[in-house]
Design a protein around this motif. Structure first.
Motif, mmCIF file in Angstrom:
data_model
loop_
_atom_site.group_PDB
_atom_site.id
_atom_site.type_symbol
_atom_site.label_atom_id
_atom_site.label_comp_id
_atom_site.label_asym_id
_atom_site.label_seq_id
_atom_site.Cartn_x
_atom_site.Cartn_y
_atom_site.Cartn_z
ATOM 1 N N ASP A 73 0.833 -1.208 0.000
ATOM 2 C CA ASP A 73 0.000 0.000 0.000
ATOM 3 C C ASP A 73 0.868 1.259 0.000
ATOM 4 O OD1 ASP A 73 -2.815 1.241 0.584
ATOM 5 O OD2 ASP A 73 -1.459 2.154 2.043
ATOM 6 N N GLN A 76 0.850 3.406 3.331
ATOM 7 C CA GLN A 76 1.593 2.706 4.378
ATOM 8 C C GLN A 76 3.092 2.761 4.118
ATOM 9 O OE1 GLN A 76 -0.188 -1.202 4.305
ATOM 10 N NE2 GLN A 76 -1.863 -0.616 5.672
ATOM 11 N N THR A 79 4.407 6.074 5.237
ATOM 12 C CA THR A 79 4.458 6.113 6.698
ATOM 13 C C THR A 79 5.709 5.434 7.232
ATOM 14 O OG1 THR A 79 2.050 6.208 6.956
ATOM 15 C CG2 THR A 79 3.313 5.360 8.806
ATOM 16 N N ASP A 267 -0.551 5.552 8.774
ATOM 17 C CA ASP A 267 -1.038 4.177 8.739
ATOM 18 C C ASP A 267 0.150 3.236 8.945
ATOM 19 O OD1 ASP A 267 -2.065 1.684 8.181
ATOM 20 O OD2 ASP A 267 -3.177 2.311 6.404
ATOM 21 N N GLY A 269 0.221 -0.008 9.152
ATOM 22 C CA GLY A 269 -0.198 -1.368 8.847
ATOM 23 C C GLY A 269 0.913 -2.307 8.399
ATOM 24 N N LEU A 270 2.035 -1.761 7.908
ATOM 25 C CA LEU A 270 3.120 -2.615 7.415
ATOM 26 C C LEU A 270 4.134 -2.992 8.496
ATOM 27 C CD1 LEU A 270 3.955 -1.069 3.913
ATOM 28 C CD2 LEU A 270 2.839 -3.243 4.387
#
Length: 486
Positions: A73, A76, A79, A267, A269-270
């Motif tokens: 993504d 992500q 980020t 984000d 998320g990773l």
């Protein structure tokens, strides 16, 4: 007369003034001839010249698929790129006290995206990055880094940088659509100009203008030339996309448009999306070893070259030309690699753009607090980085390729044992779309030629072992057939 001569003889140099406060004392700001204002100005300059990585890391990693067709993504990626750069840059300043900033390394991320990920999942690929970082930390802790440094001839180290430069530039031309694979072509011409043998379409024009703008800024030695080029070209792309009738597919994965929000929550998320040993279930052990070794070589020597160059410019090398606190520097660089892999942002390494901060007066790690703080602030401006299309970011890849190409002038082209391996290293990387293949070809050629001219004893044992591994790597298919594995 003698009394007058004695009076004119200069005395010992005056000692530096005492530190004015605890911060000054900790970072040795006054002792190194700097000031708080110079450090802050230097930290700002370093951030401004390397902030482009927030865009390019997303473009490179986000534009590739793993073995199973998965992509990362974009938001992500921005980020984690900003997060790891912020944390590791500050850590470098606090521990090594050097004005040396870190972020996701160009070339390293290209290898992860276009060579490693197609062989396995993203989690497995990032696990290899973590393994590489652990090796760097171990070498830094044990002192074996000197052995690795002396094992590889300088000419091959320089050739690796040049080859990566051409590889990155080639990726830029492909991503922008300036060069494309000919559909269904099986003849002698695998690529062509544009999509049909000629340049057409607004997106390609944006790329061309971006290249011209950045090289013009570099020629004028403008500070932040690459970042300025990306910003201006992105604005141009947004304007053209608004007024012209352009199919969204022509831009690729990212269509330039004004974002709904400029500020957004990061984000994460990773973070933690890696598998330390998953790669061994996807490819052979020999392939894993060589992939990690190639990552290590690229990262290690890039760091050493950057560290020497930046600290030399800052006047921080000692009488023997040694980098101060080198052990701490290399250990933090290894931690940055581990952190980059663990965050799925690819290996993080020291940036030569730190020299811009040195040029503005930075001499200590205090400048890193400013640079790292700005990367932390960038966490909340992810939407701005995710609107940049490949056509606006790819010119920066071409420019970086040009800058790395400059190392070619230092290679001794009069020596066959250096020139031929260097040429193969440089040529094979872009022609096979693989950094590993280029390094392997160069190492094997070096060992063979040194043996042929009767100088085999001068080849370090590490090179012998690595060349043997690469020989198995290149011949893995016939060897497997010979041994009945297939």
């Amino acid at each position: 007369m003698s009394g007058q001569i004695a009076d004119q003889t200069p005395g010992p140099p005056a000692p530096p003034p005492p530190p004015s406060n605890a911060v000054d004392r900790f970072f040795q700001i006054t002792a190194r001839g700097s000031t708080i204002s110079r450090e802050m100005r230097g930290g700002l300059a370093t951030f401004f010249t390397m902030a482009y990585i927030l865009v390019l890391n997303r473009i490179i990693l986000g534009g590739a698929e793993d073995k199973f067709g998965n992509t990362l993504d974009g938001a992500q990626l921005v980020t984690v790129t900003a997060l790891v750069a912020a944390v590791m840059t500050i850590l470098m300043g606090l521990t090594a006290n050097l004005p040396l900033a870190l972020a996701a390394g160009l070339g390293l991320n290209a290898m992860v995206a276009f060579q490693i990920a197609p062989l396995m999942s993203w989690q497995d690929a990032m696990g290899l990055v973590v393994l590489e970082g652990i090796i760097i930390c171990a070498l830094a802790a044990t002192g074996l880094r000197e052995a690795v440094m002396h094992a590889i001839p300088l000419g091959l180290k320089q050739a690796i940088s040049v080859g990566i430069g051409l590889f990155i530039a080639f990726i830029g031309f492909i991503n922008a659509g300036f060069a494309t694979r000919i559909p269904g072509e099986t003849g002698s011409v695998p690529v062509q100009l544009g999509a049909s043998g000629s340049l057409s379409g607004w997106p390609v024009l944006v790329f061309c203008l971006g290249v011209l703008l950045i090289v013009a800024l570099l020629a004028r030695q403008a500070k932040g030339a690459i970042l300025i080029g990306i910003v201006v070209t992105t604005v141009l792309a947004i304007v053209i996309n608004e007024i012209a009738d352009i199919d969204d597919a022509a831009w690729g994965l990212t269509v330039p448009a004004i974002p709904d929000d400029i500020v957004a929550a990061p984000d994460f998320g990773l973070l933690g999306a890696f598998s330390l040993f998953g790669a061994f279930g996807q490819v052979s052990a020999i392939t894993v070893v060589l992939l990690v070794f190639t990552l290590f070589l690229t990262d290690f020597f890039d760091t050493m070259g950057t560290a020497v160059g930046v600290t030399s410019e800052a006047g921080l090398l000692d009488e023997q030309g040694r980098v101060p606190r080198l052990g701490r520097l290399l250990f933090v660089d290894g931690l940055a690699t581990v952190a980059g892999g663990a965050a799925s942002g690819s290996s993080n390494t020291s940036f030569i753009e730190s020299a811009a901060g040195v040029g503005e007066g930075a001499r200590t790690g205090f400048a890193n607090l400013v640079t790292g703080g700005l990367f932390a602030l960038a966490l909340f401006f992810t939407p701005l980085a995710t609107i940049v299309p490949a056509q606006a970011a790819a010119p920066a890849l071409v420019a970086v390729g040009f800058l790395l190409m400059g190392q070619v002038r230092h290679i001794d082209w009069e020596r066959w044992d250096i020139a031929v391996p260097a040429f193969l290293t440089i040529a094979v990387m872009p022609f096979t779309y693989s950094i590993t293949n280029g390094i392997g070809a160069g190492f094997i050629a070096y060992v063979v030629i040194r043996t042929a001219i009767g100088k085999a004893r001068g080849v370090h044992w590490l090179l012998w072992g690595t060349a043997a591994l690469f020989l198995v790597y290149f011949a893995i298919d016939p060897l497997e057939q010979l041994l009945g594995v297939k």
